[in-house]
Design an enzyme around this catalytic site. Structure first.
Site, PDB file in Angstrom:
ATOM      1  N   GLU A 144       5.235  -1.390  -3.304  1.00  0.00           N
ATOM      2  CA  GLU A 144       6.101  -1.197  -2.157  1.00  0.00           C
ATOM      3  C   GLU A 144       5.524  -1.883  -0.922  1.00  0.00           C
ATOM      4  OE1 GLU A 144       8.338   2.840  -3.578  1.00  0.00           O
ATOM      5  OE2 GLU A 144       6.735   3.065  -2.139  1.00  0.00           O
TER       6      GLU A 144
ATOM      7  N   CYS B 108       3.412  -3.493   6.341  1.00  0.00           N
ATOM      8  CA  CYS B 108       2.401  -2.740   5.604  1.00  0.00           C
ATOM      9  C   CYS B 108       2.440  -3.233   4.161  1.00  0.00           C
ATOM     10  CB  CYS B 108       2.760  -1.249   5.699  1.00  0.00           C
ATOM     11  SG  CYS B 108       1.632  -0.184   4.808  1.00  0.00           S
TER      12      CYS B 108
ATOM     13  N   CYS C 208      -3.767   3.041  -7.411  1.00  0.00           N
ATOM     14  CA  CYS C 208      -5.095   3.049  -6.802  1.00  0.00           C
ATOM     15  C   CYS C 208      -6.021   3.817  -7.737  1.00  0.00           C
ATOM     16  CB  CYS C 208      -5.033   3.733  -5.429  1.00  0.00           C
ATOM     17  SG  CYS C 208      -6.598   3.671  -4.531  1.00  0.00           S
TER      18      CYS C 208
ATOM     19  N   CYS D  15      -7.570  10.221  -3.623  1.00  0.00           N
ATOM     20  CA  CYS D  15      -7.548  11.071  -2.435  1.00  0.00           C
ATOM     21  C   CYS D  15      -6.463  12.127  -2.656  1.00  0.00           C
ATOM     22  CB  CYS D  15      -7.281  10.220  -1.207  1.00  0.00           C
ATOM     23  SG  CYS D  15      -8.501   8.900  -1.051  1.00  0.00           S
TER      24      CYS D  15
ATOM     25  N   CYS E  27      -2.861  11.884  -1.076  1.00  0.00           N
ATOM     26  CA  CYS E  27      -2.179  10.586  -1.119  1.00  0.00           C
ATOM     27  C   CYS E  27      -1.338  10.455  -2.381  1.00  0.00           C
ATOM     28  CB  CYS E  27      -3.209   9.459  -1.059  1.00  0.00           C
ATOM     29  SG  CYS E  27      -2.488   7.830  -1.282  1.00  0.00           S
TER      30      CYS E  27
ATOM     31  N   ASN F  88       2.079  13.092   5.876  1.00  0.00           N
ATOM     32  CA  ASN F  88       3.410  12.837   5.336  1.00  0.00           C
ATOM     33  C   ASN F  88       3.532  13.523   3.988  1.00  0.00           C
ATOM     34  OD1 ASN F  88       4.451  11.057   7.419  1.00  0.00           O
ATOM     35  ND2 ASN F  88       2.876   9.634   6.733  1.00  0.00           N
TER      36      ASN F  88
ATOM     37  N   CYS G 185       3.245   6.334   5.564  1.00  0.00           N
ATOM     38  CA  CYS G 185       1.884   6.180   5.072  1.00  0.00           C
ATOM     39  C   CYS G 185       1.562   7.173   3.966  1.00  0.00           C
ATOM     40  CB  CYS G 185       0.923   6.464   6.219  1.00  0.00           C
ATOM     41  SG  CYS G 185      -0.088   5.087   6.598  1.00  0.00           S
TER      42      CYS G 185
HETATM   43  N1  SAH Z   1      -6.563   2.699   0.339  1.00  0.00           N
HETATM   44  C1  SAH Z   1      -6.695   2.405   1.701  1.00  0.00           C
HETATM   45  C2  SAH Z   1      -5.411   1.873   2.329  1.00  0.00           C
HETATM   46  C3  SAH Z   1      -4.100   2.516   1.928  1.00  0.00           C
HETATM   47  S1  SAH Z   1      -3.747   4.103   2.524  1.00  0.00           S
HETATM   48  C4  SAH Z   1      -7.188   3.601   2.467  1.00  0.00           C
HETATM   49  O1  SAH Z   1      -7.262   4.671   1.893  1.00  0.00           O
HETATM   50  O2  SAH Z   1      -7.561   3.449   3.619  1.00  0.00           O
HETATM   51  C5  SAH Z   1      -3.367   3.910   4.254  1.00  0.00           C
HETATM   52  C6  SAH Z   1      -3.646   5.153   5.080  1.00  0.00           C
HETATM   53  O3  SAH Z   1      -2.709   6.216   4.798  1.00  0.00           O
HETATM   54  C7  SAH Z   1      -5.008   5.753   4.803  1.00  0.00           C
HETATM   55  O4  SAH Z   1      -5.636   6.154   5.987  1.00  0.00           O
HETATM   56  C8  SAH Z   1      -4.652   6.967   3.981  1.00  0.00           C
HETATM   57  O5  SAH Z   1      -5.675   7.894   3.985  1.00  0.00           O
HETATM   58  C9  SAH Z   1      -3.395   7.427   4.638  1.00  0.00           C
HETATM   59  N2  SAH Z   1      -2.598   8.361   3.835  1.00  0.00           N
HETATM   60  C10 SAH Z   1      -2.560   8.469   2.495  1.00  0.00           C
HETATM   61  N3  SAH Z   1      -1.687   9.436   2.139  1.00  0.00           N
HETATM   62  C11 SAH Z   1      -1.169   9.942   3.267  1.00  0.00           C
HETATM   63  C12 SAH Z   1      -0.202  10.955   3.548  1.00  0.00           C
HETATM   64  N4  SAH Z   1       0.429  11.571   2.571  1.00  0.00           N
HETATM   65  N5  SAH Z   1       0.085  11.213   4.847  1.00  0.00           N
HETATM   66  C13 SAH Z   1      -0.507  10.516   5.837  1.00  0.00           C
HETATM   67  N6  SAH Z   1      -1.422   9.555   5.631  1.00  0.00           N
HETATM   68  C14 SAH Z   1      -1.761   9.266   4.367  1.00  0.00           C
HETATM   69 FE1  SF4 Z   2      -6.202   5.046  -2.705  1.00  0.00          FE
HETATM   70 FE2  SF4 Z   2      -4.499   6.615  -1.375  1.00  0.00          FE
HETATM   71 FE3  SF4 Z   2      -7.120   7.096  -1.262  1.00  0.00          FE
HETATM   72 FE4  SF4 Z   2      -6.138   4.934  -0.034  1.00  0.00          FE
HETATM   73  S1  SF4 Z   2      -5.682   7.063   0.471  1.00  0.00           S
HETATM   74  S2  SF4 Z   2      -7.959   5.023  -1.335  1.00  0.00           S
HETATM   75  S3  SF4 Z   2      -4.455   4.377  -1.465  1.00  0.00           S
HETATM   76  S4  SF4 Z   2      -5.820   7.216  -3.123  1.00  0.00           S
END
Ligand code: SAH
Ligand code: SF4
Length: 394
Positions: free
Chosen positions: A115, A128, A135, A139, A142, A327, A370
């Site tokens: 996406e 973005c 991934c 996390c 996420c 989110n 995000c």
């Molecule tokens: N993998 C990289 C980049 C992609 S995520 C990283 O983790 O930095 C981009 C940003 O969105 C990161 O700061 C991540 O922690 C945040 N993010 C992930 N899931 C989210 C959610 N559900 N709500 C808000 N931010 C989120």
């Molecule tokens: Fe991967 Fe999501 Fe963690 Fe970023 S926030 S490193 S995309 S699992």
């Protein structure tokens, strides 16, 4: 293209003869494009000019067929058509949010999907982009981290996302016209904040960003490109040296205990190790300051004490703290902090002398915000065991 020896540039190696027929020009850095054209029979004394001409057609005017490259002689165009293709990933669908955010679902080789989100704002337009399908990191807040399938995107698939968005925004200058880099642009900024961990696809991201930053093509300044990492410590200094873009770090917690749970890579490189590495980044990359991303999770990481600890931890690092209201996605194990809590948290940080913008959630109605990105065809959840096995973190 008959030779079989590999072309090597820095750490990237691509085979001279690709298994599936003609070579895609999109995604080749200048040195690789040069090699490819030489291998296809371009005379050495013409090579510089040919690289420049092709580069301009591909990345400045966004042209996709050799026939339109009118400053190249017909036989040369025929040679190109025989040996090369100009291929971008395919846009499968586009959704537009009530707030103007656009989300593209893009299909890449092998049928996988990623996406890409375009966010228009008053003074900029940010794209973005994704660096991986899914991934490997997990996390816990996420959505992407729950996706089963993972593969790195190629440089062509990464820069291709930018090119597709420019197609949709109708932002290529007409062939023959100048750069237009000075005027306002619809697509003015790139954030590597889509799917994937960009520093686990280092070469792919680096080469794609080199192409995007090249002044004779897409020409996005390194100051307008932000790479977001969860904290892959060994690659951070390398990113400073080899890419030089702005850095954002998914910080999200102020104790190792909490960060271990939210961002499991913290078990490998903890807060202290990460911060030590970050202290060097601005100097190495010439960037101004690091963005600390902090997702606001109700009753998990959002107390006044957290805010105070955060400013103490990052003392001495030129920084901006970006607060991201969580989110939510279907089945998410967390809730967004209350608005008043987020404001209080922001206030403490602001009073300590840091910019602390609260990121307005955009495109929520189309699941484009995000951390919500995850391809529609791959909604299967990983098992805990699989997650532990893949990350080596249990
Ligand atoms: N993998 C990289 C980049 C992609 S995520 C990283 O983790 O930095 C981009 C940003 O969105 C990161 O700061 C991540 O922690 C945040 N993010 C992930 N899931 C989210 C959610 N559900 N709500 C808000 N931010 C989120
Ligand atoms: Fe991967 Fe999501 Fe963690 Fe970023 S926030 S490193 S995309 S699992």
């Amino acid at each position: 293209m008959t030779a079989t020896t590999p072309i090597t540039q820095d750490l990237v190696t691509i085979p001279r003869k690709l298994p599936e027929g003609p070579v895609n020009l999109i995604g080749l850095t200048r040195p690789l494009l040069r090699e490819a054209l030489l291998t296809a029979g371009t005379p050495e004394k013409q090579i510089k000019m040919r690289v420049n001409q092709l580069w301009q057609w591909l990345y400045h005017w966004g042209v996709r067929d050799f026939e339109s490259m009118t400053n190249l002689a017909k036989p040369y165009r025929a040679m190109l058509a025989e040996n090369f293709v100009i291929a971008l990933p395919e846009v499968v669908s586009k959704q537009v949010s009530a707030d103007g955010t656009r989300k593209y679902l893009v299909r890449i080789a092998g049928g996988h999907e990623v996406e890409v989100v375009y966010i228009p704002e008053a003074d900029r337009g940010t794209l973005c982009i994704s660096s991986q399908v899914g991934c490997t990191l997990t996390c816990s807040f996420c959505h992407t981290g729950t996706q089963k399938l993972v593969r790195n995107l190629t440089p062509g698939e990464i820069v291709g996302q930018i090119m597709l968005a420019r197609d949709d925004l109708d932002e290529w200058p007409a062939p023959g016209t100048g750069t237009g880099v000075d005027g306002p642009r619809f697509l003015s900024n790139i954030v590597l904040m889509g799917m994937g961990e960009p520093l686990y696809n280092f070469e792919g991201v680096r080469d794609a960003m080199k192409i995007a930053m090249d002044g004779e093509g897409i020409a996005l300044s390194r100051r307008r490109i932000t790479l977001s990492t969860s904290g892959v410590v060994p690659e951070i200094a390398r990113a400073a040296e080899e890419i030089g873009c702005q850095l954002a770090v998914s910080f999200h917690a102020t104790t190792d205990e909490v960060r271990d749970k939210l961002v499991p890579i913290n078990k490998r490189w903890n807060i202290e190790t990460l911060l030590n590495t970050l202290r060097e980044y601005p100097r190495l990359s010439n960037s101004e300051r690091i963005t600390f991303e902090y997702v606001m999770l109700k009753d998990v990481n959002d107390t006044d004490d957290d805010a105070r600890r955060l400013v103490t931890l990052i003392k001495g690092i030129p920084a901006k703290i970006n607060l991201i209201p969580f989110n939510e996605w279907p089945g998410a194990p967390y809730q967004r902090s209350d608005w008043s809590r987020i404001e209080k948290f922001a206030d403490i940080i602001y009073k300590a002398g840091y910019a602390s913008p609260i990121r307005t959630p955009r495109g929520e109605d189309i699941m484009a915000a995000c951390g919500q990105l995850k391809s529609a065809t791959e909604r299967a959840r990983k098992s805990r065991a699989q997650i532990a096995q893949e990350t080596g973190l249990s």
